[in-house]
Design a protein around this motif. Structure first.
Motif, PDB file in Angstrom:
ATOM      1  N   UNK A 421       0.847  -1.190   0.000  1.00 24.93           N
ATOM      2  CA  UNK A 421       0.000   0.000   0.000  1.00 24.93           C
ATOM      3  C   UNK A 421       0.883   1.241   0.000  1.00 24.93           C
ATOM      4  N   UNK A 422       0.700   2.102  -0.986  1.00 23.53           N
ATOM      5  CA  UNK A 422       1.466   3.337  -1.067  1.00 23.53           C
ATOM      6  C   UNK A 422       0.565   4.530  -1.290  1.00 23.53           C
ATOM      7  N   UNK A 423       1.172   5.703  -1.317  1.00 25.04           N
ATOM      8  CA  UNK A 423       0.396   6.932  -1.440  1.00 25.04           C
ATOM      9  C   UNK A 423       0.336   7.433  -2.878  1.00 25.04           C
ATOM     10  N   UNK A 424       0.603   6.587  -3.856  1.00 15.46           N
ATOM     11  CA  UNK A 424       0.616   7.013  -5.246  1.00 15.46           C
ATOM     12  C   UNK A 424      -0.668   6.721  -5.978  1.00 15.46           C
ATOM     13  N   UNK A 425      -0.580   6.858  -7.288  1.00 16.19           N
ATOM     14  CA  UNK A 425      -1.665   6.501  -8.202  1.00 16.19           C
ATOM     15  C   UNK A 425      -1.053   5.528  -9.197  1.00 16.19           C
ATOM     16  N   UNK A 426      -1.413   4.248  -9.079  1.00 16.19           N
ATOM     17  CA  UNK A 426      -0.637   3.163  -9.670  1.00 16.19           C
ATOM     18  C   UNK A 426      -1.251   2.709 -10.989  1.00 16.19           C
ATOM     19  N   UNK A 427      -0.601   3.148 -12.078  1.00 16.65           N
ATOM     20  CA  UNK A 427      -1.047   2.790 -13.422  1.00 16.65           C
ATOM     21  C   UNK A 427      -0.883   1.289 -13.649  1.00 16.65           C
ATOM     22  N   UNK A 428       0.326   0.787 -13.445  1.00 17.13           N
ATOM     23  CA  UNK A 428       0.611  -0.639 -13.562  1.00 17.13           C
ATOM     24  C   UNK A 428       1.775  -0.980 -12.645  1.00 17.13           C
ATOM     25  N   UNK A 429       1.961  -2.283 -12.409  1.00 14.01           N
ATOM     26  CA  UNK A 429       3.133  -2.790 -11.707  1.00 14.01           C
ATOM     27  C   UNK A 429       3.654  -3.971 -12.518  1.00 14.01           C
ATOM     28  N   UNK A 430       4.926  -3.911 -12.894  1.00 14.08           N
ATOM     29  CA  UNK A 430       5.552  -4.957 -13.702  1.00 14.08           C
ATOM     30  C   UNK A 430       6.531  -5.759 -12.845  1.00 14.08           C
ATOM     31  N   UNK A 431       6.611  -7.062 -13.114  1.00 10.15           N
ATOM     32  CA  UNK A 431       7.514  -7.956 -12.381  1.00 10.15           C
ATOM     33  C   UNK A 431       8.800  -8.189 -13.158  1.00 10.15           C
ATOM     34  N   UNK A 432       9.934  -8.279 -12.406  1.00 12.28           N
ATOM     35  CA  UNK A 432      11.212  -8.680 -12.987  1.00 12.28           C
ATOM     36  C   UNK A 432      11.933  -9.585 -12.000  1.00 12.28           C
ATOM     37  N   UNK A 433      12.443 -10.718 -12.490  1.00  7.73           N
ATOM     38  CA  UNK A 433      13.313 -11.544 -11.660  1.00  7.73           C
ATOM     39  C   UNK A 433      14.574 -10.763 -11.297  1.00  7.73           C
ATOM     40  N   UNK A 434      15.155 -11.098 -10.158  1.00  6.99           N
ATOM     41  CA  UNK A 434      16.335 -10.359  -9.705  1.00  6.99           C
ATOM     42  C   UNK A 434      17.553 -10.584 -10.592  1.00  6.99           C
ATOM     43  N   UNK A 435      17.558 -11.667 -11.375  1.00  8.75           N
ATOM     44  CA  UNK A 435      18.668 -11.913 -12.293  1.00  8.75           C
ATOM     45  C   UNK A 435      18.261 -11.697 -13.748  1.00  8.75           C
ATOM     46  N   UNK A 436      17.144 -10.987 -13.970  1.00  6.86           N
ATOM     47  CA  UNK A 436      16.683 -10.718 -15.328  1.00  6.86           C
ATOM     48  C   UNK A 436      17.641  -9.777 -16.052  1.00  6.86           C
ATOM     49  N   UNK A 437      17.713  -9.839 -17.386  1.00  6.84           N
ATOM     50  CA  UNK A 437      18.609  -8.946 -18.125  1.00  6.84           C
ATOM     51  C   UNK A 437      18.372  -7.469 -17.790  1.00  6.84           C
ATOM     52  N   UNK A 438      17.107  -7.096 -17.614  1.00  6.15           N
ATOM     53  CA  UNK A 438      16.793  -5.708 -17.306  1.00  6.15           C
ATOM     54  C   UNK A 438      17.449  -5.256 -15.998  1.00  6.15           C
ATOM     55  N   UNK A 439      17.474  -6.180 -15.020  1.00  8.41           N
ATOM     56  CA  UNK A 439      18.037  -5.848 -13.700  1.00  8.41           C
ATOM     57  C   UNK A 439      19.558  -5.868 -13.749  1.00  8.41           C
ATOM     58  N   UNK A 440      20.134  -6.844 -14.458  1.00  5.79           N
ATOM     59  CA  UNK A 440      21.594  -6.878 -14.602  1.00  5.79           C
ATOM     60  C   UNK A 440      22.110  -5.641 -15.311  1.00  5.79           C
ATOM     61  N   UNK A 441      21.338  -5.135 -16.277  1.00  9.92           N
ATOM     62  CA  UNK A 441      21.766  -3.944 -17.013  1.00  9.92           C
ATOM     63  C   UNK A 441      21.852  -2.724 -16.116  1.00  9.92           C
ATOM     64  N   UNK A 442      21.120  -2.753 -15.005  1.00  9.14           N
ATOM     65  CA  UNK A 442      21.155  -1.643 -14.046  1.00  9.14           C
ATOM     66  C   UNK A 442      22.269  -1.801 -13.035  1.00  9.14           C
ATOM     67  N   UNK A 443      22.961  -2.952 -13.067  1.00 11.21           N
ATOM     68  CA  UNK A 443      24.047  -3.207 -12.123  1.00 11.21           C
ATOM     69  C   UNK A 443      23.562  -3.561 -10.729  1.00 11.21           C
ATOM     70  N   UNK A 444      22.337  -4.072 -10.613  1.00 16.20           N
ATOM     71  CA  UNK A 444      21.786  -4.438  -9.305  1.00 16.20           C
ATOM     72  C   UNK A 444      22.094  -5.886  -8.960  1.00 16.20           C
TER      73      UNK A 444
END
Length: 444
Positions: A421-444
């Motif tokens: 629960x947050x104080x925003x206005x939530x258009x969508x929420x997308x899931x990513x695995x912690x080892x997904x290419x998108x996450x590795x590209x961020x250096x996380x």
């Protein structure tokens, strides 16, 4: 009115505020404009929650899928990644333009973002007008402006496999032209279009216009007169008598690369329309040609058979968002998740459906054309009057974004295992695995 639930985290009580739920079966009060939501408590670096974006509740911790969540917070103009504890792990600077709703993470760590134009002249809820690729450090690598008094990009964008981008557009039809074509409203209309842009050249390489595929049955002296019930492939543009001219109000698109089809959620028609992208622009303006031989006519439609005066089939959609195509099953069957804002017209409760689409897609007059429901979830506390959506997680759970609340995670059996629960206005929420290419590209 809906009272946002009060939760407690680390001894700090966050008092919720009351928001007016503007979504309705009546399009006159449907509003996807994120700026309609007041930002009473924006998160800052000095916020006492120390990087937490809200409160979480683990109802069945062992059933929660451990991944990262990309939050599209249109109320606070933010796009950020958080973990299931609601800890912010990465955030993209978005600059001065408000989110025009969709912000999507690409495999190289960039965002594809729909943003509001500098001075939009068409201002329906969900307006955009600016599309950007944004690097992790906030650098704008590509900017495409599509906003004048006669057209504006809005709501949603999608990256195609060829690197091009598609987006929805509202385009102005003058009152004179609308009346000649059989409109009963006597005002300028703003039907939907879809354009495909080549980001390398900024060229519009393909387009489709709903106005090329309309029908009306109210005035046989005007253009496009016909029998609506006998032509399900055409759009009865008098179905929504919206006096501001926003007669369709599409809010989401999805692309099927295997069949070269575009799925579009059309909120005021309470339907999803399917369009053949395997056409030339000339074919898309006609009724023949393309991969399926039907030009730009609707290949398939579902959710509300009353929109084309079909007496067969059950209406299930009362305002709908996020047509989310799922991976095909072992037999090639295509499934789709969709968030339906109301179970019934006057019921303040939402539902998520998983639908199995027919193969091949067929659309016939006076026939039950509706897809099969293979899964659904609802709860008395689930009510997103506007926007919202759902994605499938790798373990079979579904993650549901509820506009004015936050995010739910539920199992295939319907157990609620986690809430944010947050104080925003939530258009969508997308899931990513912690080892997904998108996450590795961020250096996380």
């Amino acid at each position: 009115m809906k009272l946002i639930r009060i939760l407690t985290l680390l001894g700090i009580t966050l008092f919720s505020f009351t928001l007016i739920s503007c979504g309705s079966d009546d399009p006159a009060v449907e509003d996807d404009d994120p700026m309609a939501v007041e930002d009473d408590n924006p998160m800052t670096d000095d916020d006492p929650t120390d990087g937490l974006e809200g409160t979480t509740e683990f109802l069945f911790p062992n059933l929660v899928y451990d991944g990262l969540v990309l939050i599209n917070d249109a109320g606070n103009n933010r796009a950020y990644l958080m973990d299931k504890e609601a800890k912010n792990v990465f955030e993209w600077p978005l600059g001065g333009n408000n989110i025009g709703n969709d912000v999507f993470l690409l495999p190289d760590g960039r965002l594809l973002a729909s943003l509001e134009a500098d001075s939009p002249q068409i201002t329906f809820g969900g307006k955009g007008g600016k599309i950007q690729f944004i690097s992790p450090d906030g650098t704008v690598e590509w900017n495409f402006d599509y906003s004048t008094a006669d057209y504006i990009a809005h709501h949603d964008v999608e990256l195609l496999p060829n690197g091009n981008v598609i987006t929805m557009v509202w385009e102005r039809i003058t009152a004179e032209d609308a009346t000649q074509n059989g409109s009963v409203l006597g005002v300028d209309l703003f039907p939907e279009a879809i354009i495909e842009i080549n980001p390398t050249t900024d060229e519009i390489v393909w387009e489709w216009h709903a106005w090329d595929h309309i029908i009306q049955d109210v005035d046989d002296t005007k253009d496009n007169f016909g029998v609506v019930s006998e032509n399900p492939q055409l759009i009865d543009f008098n179905y929504v008598p919206e006096d501001n001219g926003d007669i369709m109000h599409a809010n989401g698109i999805a692309y099927d690369p295997d069949n070269d089809l575009i799925y579009m959620s059309v909120n005021f028609f309470h339907e999803v329309w399917v369009i053949d992208h395997g056409t030339s622009t000339a074919e898309a303006a006609s009724h023949t040609g393309g991969n399926l031989g039907k030009g730009g006519d609707l290949i398939y439609r579902f959710g509300n058979p009353t929109a084309y005066k079909n007496p067969e089939g059950k209406r299930r959609f009362y305002n709908n968002h996020f047509p989310n195509l799922l991976d095909k099953g072992p037999s090639g069957e295509q499934k789709l998740l969709i968030f339906v804002n109301k179970i019934e017209a006057d019921m303040e409760q939402s539902v998520v459906y998983e639908l199995q689409l027919p193969n091949p897609l067929t659309l016939q007059a006076n026939t039950d054309n509706e897809p099969q429901v293979t899964w659904s979830f609802t709860d008395p506390d689930l009510f997103g009057a506007r926007v919202s959506g759902a994605v499938e997680l790798p373990n079979g759970n579904r993650m549901i974004a509820e506009a004015d609340f936050g995010v739910w995670e539920v199992t295939d059996g319907g157990e609620v295992v986690w809430k944010f629960n947050g104080s925003g206005f939530f258009w969508r929420a997308y899931h990513y695995d912690k080892d997904a290419p998108e996450i590795k590209a961020l250096g996380l």
